[in-house]
Design a protein around this motif. Structure first.
Motif, PDB file in Angstrom:
ATOM      1  N   GLU A  95      54.100  36.939  29.518  1.00  0.00           N
ATOM      2  CA  GLU A  95      55.070  37.510  30.445  1.00  0.00           C
ATOM      3  C   GLU A  95      54.469  38.633  31.285  1.00  0.00           C
ATOM      4  O   GLU A  95      54.954  38.947  32.365  1.00  0.00           O
ATOM      5  CB  GLU A  95      56.296  38.045  29.688  1.00  0.00           C
ATOM      6  N   ALA A  96      53.388  39.230  30.811  1.00  0.00           N
ATOM      7  CA  ALA A  96      52.709  40.309  31.529  1.00  0.00           C
ATOM      8  C   ALA A  96      51.515  39.782  32.331  1.00  0.00           C
ATOM      9  O   ALA A  96      50.791  40.566  32.932  1.00  0.00           O
ATOM     10  CB  ALA A  96      52.240  41.380  30.553  1.00  0.00           C
ATOM     11  N   GLY A  97      51.295  38.484  32.303  1.00  0.00           N
ATOM     12  CA  GLY A  97      50.205  37.893  33.066  1.00  0.00           C
ATOM     13  C   GLY A  97      48.934  37.650  32.281  1.00  0.00           C
ATOM     14  O   GLY A  97      47.912  37.294  32.857  1.00  0.00           O
ATOM     15  N   GLN A  98      48.972  37.823  30.958  1.00  0.00           N
ATOM     16  CA  GLN A  98      47.775  37.550  30.165  1.00  0.00           C
ATOM     17  C   GLN A  98      47.536  36.044  30.164  1.00  0.00           C
ATOM     18  O   GLN A  98      48.422  35.263  29.824  1.00  0.00           O
ATOM     19  CB  GLN A  98      47.930  38.065  28.735  1.00  0.00           C
ATOM     20  N   THR A  99      46.338  35.631  30.570  1.00  0.00           N
ATOM     21  CA  THR A  99      46.010  34.204  30.617  1.00  0.00           C
ATOM     22  C   THR A  99      44.925  33.821  29.627  1.00  0.00           C
ATOM     23  O   THR A  99      44.812  32.653  29.258  1.00  0.00           O
ATOM     24  CB  THR A  99      45.581  33.772  32.033  1.00  0.00           C
ATOM     25  N   VAL A 100      44.102  34.788  29.218  1.00  0.00           N
ATOM     26  CA  VAL A 100      43.113  34.557  28.167  1.00  0.00           C
ATOM     27  C   VAL A 100      43.552  35.408  26.981  1.00  0.00           C
ATOM     28  O   VAL A 100      43.644  36.630  27.093  1.00  0.00           O
ATOM     29  CB  VAL A 100      41.682  34.932  28.621  1.00  0.00           C
ATOM     30  N   PHE A 101      43.831  34.770  25.868  1.00  0.00           N
ATOM     31  CA  PHE A 101      44.404  35.472  24.728  1.00  0.00           C
ATOM     32  C   PHE A 101      43.317  35.988  23.781  1.00  0.00           C
ATOM     33  O   PHE A 101      43.240  35.629  22.614  1.00  0.00           O
ATOM     34  CB  PHE A 101      45.468  34.606  24.052  1.00  0.00           C
ATOM     35  N   HIS A 102      42.482  36.830  24.369  1.00  0.00           N
ATOM     36  CA  HIS A 102      41.455  37.627  23.698  1.00  0.00           C
ATOM     37  C   HIS A 102      41.605  38.985  24.373  1.00  0.00           C
ATOM     38  O   HIS A 102      41.542  39.074  25.605  1.00  0.00           O
ATOM     39  CB  HIS A 102      40.073  37.029  23.971  1.00  0.00           C
ATOM     40  N   ALA A 103      41.849  40.029  23.605  1.00  0.00           N
ATOM     41  CA  ALA A 103      42.091  41.350  24.178  1.00  0.00           C
ATOM     42  C   ALA A 103      41.038  41.669  25.236  1.00  0.00           C
ATOM     43  O   ALA A 103      39.843  41.426  25.023  1.00  0.00           O
ATOM     44  CB  ALA A 103      42.063  42.413  23.082  1.00  0.00           C
ATOM     45  N   HIS A 104      41.484  42.179  26.381  1.00  0.00           N
ATOM     46  CA  HIS A 104      40.543  42.577  27.425  1.00  0.00           C
ATOM     47  C   HIS A 104      41.169  43.632  28.322  1.00  0.00           C
ATOM     48  O   HIS A 104      42.362  43.619  28.586  1.00  0.00           O
ATOM     49  CB  HIS A 104      40.051  41.375  28.236  1.00  0.00           C
ATOM     50  N   LEU A 105      40.313  44.536  28.749  1.00  0.00           N
ATOM     51  CA  LEU A 105      40.705  45.637  29.617  1.00  0.00           C
ATOM     52  C   LEU A 105      40.124  45.382  30.996  1.00  0.00           C
ATOM     53  O   LEU A 105      38.922  45.151  31.136  1.00  0.00           O
ATOM     54  CB  LEU A 105      40.160  46.950  29.046  1.00  0.00           C
ATOM     55  N   HIS A 106      40.983  45.424  32.020  1.00  0.00           N
ATOM     56  CA  HIS A 106      40.538  45.285  33.405  1.00  0.00           C
ATOM     57  C   HIS A 106      40.170  46.664  33.937  1.00  0.00           C
ATOM     58  O   HIS A 106      40.952  47.610  33.805  1.00  0.00           O
ATOM     59  CB  HIS A 106      41.670  44.727  34.284  1.00  0.00           C
ATOM     60  N   VAL A 107      39.013  46.774  34.558  1.00  0.00           N
ATOM     61  CA  VAL A 107      38.595  47.979  35.280  1.00  0.00           C
ATOM     62  C   VAL A 107      38.561  47.580  36.752  1.00  0.00           C
ATOM     63  O   VAL A 107      37.789  46.711  37.148  1.00  0.00           O
ATOM     64  CB  VAL A 107      37.200  48.465  34.829  1.00  0.00           C
ATOM     65  N   LEU A 108      39.453  48.193  37.546  1.00  0.00           N
ATOM     66  CA  LEU A 108      39.589  47.848  38.963  1.00  0.00           C
ATOM     67  C   LEU A 108      39.333  49.070  39.831  1.00  0.00           C
ATOM     68  O   LEU A 108      39.821  50.163  39.527  1.00  0.00           O
ATOM     69  CB  LEU A 108      41.003  47.329  39.232  1.00  0.00           C
ATOM     70  N   GLY A 109      38.616  48.891  40.926  1.00  0.00           N
ATOM     71  CA  GLY A 109      38.378  49.995  41.845  1.00  0.00           C
ATOM     72  C   GLY A 109      37.621  49.531  43.067  1.00  0.00           C
ATOM     73  O   GLY A 109      37.412  48.339  43.281  1.00  0.00           O
ATOM     74  N   GLY A 110      37.230  50.494  43.880  1.00  0.00           N
ATOM     75  CA  GLY A 110      36.473  50.182  45.080  1.00  0.00           C
ATOM     76  C   GLY A 110      37.318  50.065  46.330  1.00  0.00           C
ATOM     77  O   GLY A 110      36.808  49.783  47.408  1.00  0.00           O
ATOM     78  N   ARG A 111      38.617  50.247  46.201  1.00  0.00           N
ATOM     79  CA  ARG A 111      39.542  50.282  47.348  1.00  0.00           C
ATOM     80  C   ARG A 111      40.777  51.043  46.899  1.00  0.00           C
ATOM     81  O   ARG A 111      40.971  51.292  45.698  1.00  0.00           O
ATOM     82  CB  ARG A 111      39.921  48.883  47.813  1.00  0.00           C
ATOM     83  N   ASP A 112      41.627  51.418  47.857  1.00  0.00           N
ATOM     84  CA  ASP A 112      42.888  52.050  47.495  1.00  0.00           C
ATOM     85  C   ASP A 112      43.727  51.039  46.716  1.00  0.00           C
ATOM     86  O   ASP A 112      43.867  49.885  47.134  1.00  0.00           O
ATOM     87  CB  ASP A 112      43.650  52.503  48.734  1.00  0.00           C
ATOM     88  N   LEU A 113      44.257  51.466  45.602  1.00  0.00           N
ATOM     89  CA  LEU A 113      45.062  50.595  44.754  1.00  0.00           C
ATOM     90  C   LEU A 113      46.514  51.066  44.822  1.00  0.00           C
ATOM     91  O   LEU A 113      46.822  52.182  44.439  1.00  0.00           O
ATOM     92  CB  LEU A 113      44.553  50.642  43.311  1.00  0.00           C
ATOM     93  N   THR A 114      47.379  50.222  45.339  1.00  0.00           N
ATOM     94  CA  THR A 114      48.786  50.596  45.488  1.00  0.00           C
ATOM     95  C   THR A 114      49.504  50.498  44.167  1.00  0.00           C
ATOM     96  O   THR A 114      49.064  49.850  43.231  1.00  0.00           O
ATOM     97  CB  THR A 114      49.472  49.678  46.513  1.00  0.00           C
ATOM     98  N   TRP A 115      50.644  51.181  44.097  1.00  0.00           N
ATOM     99  CA  TRP A 115      51.480  51.120  42.910  1.00  0.00           C
ATOM    100  C   TRP A 115      52.911  50.879  43.342  1.00  0.00           C
ATOM    101  O   TRP A 115      53.346  51.479  44.296  1.00  0.00           O
ATOM    102  CB  TRP A 115      51.369  52.433  42.104  1.00  0.00           C
TER     103      TRP A 115
END
Length: 118
Positions: A95-115
């Protein structure tokens, strides 16, 4: 290294086993970090535990020190990538968008990230 088992059907466990190539950017005894193949930002790195845990909650319950090491690795990746700011995200459950069911942390950057994202 973690005593957690690996799942032979898990994409990330297969990357850990060297069966599937990945562009590794950082690794320690307990974690592996590699570039996402479908990046959502100029820098999009996944940090995974070497042991198989279905999601962040399962990892935190079973191996809290390894869960913390994912955050430490994320900070090091941001430093190495020269990110002034970055976003960290765990998707836990389909429901949160997890598609690979192995714990993983996304590190995102390099542009403005909206919220909020998405």
């Amino acid at each position: 290294m973690s005593d957690a088992p690996r799942d032979p059907d898990c994409l990330f466990c297969r990357i850990l086993a060297g069966e599937i190539p990945a562009e590794v950017v950082h690794e320690t005894e307990h974690v592996l970090a590699f570039r996402d193949i479908a990046p959502q930002a100029p820098t999009h790195v996944l940090v995974i535990p070497r042991g198989h845990h279905e999601n962040a909650a399962a990892l935190a319950a079973a191996e809290p020190l390894v869960a913390a090491e994912l955050l430490t690795a994320a900070a090091e990746i941001a430093r190495l990538e020269g990110l002034a700011g970055y976003r960290l995200a765990f998707n836990t459950g389909a429901e949160a968008g997890q598609t690979v069911f192995h714990a993983h942390l996304h590190v995102l950057g390099g542009r403005d990230l909206t919220w909020p994202p998405g």
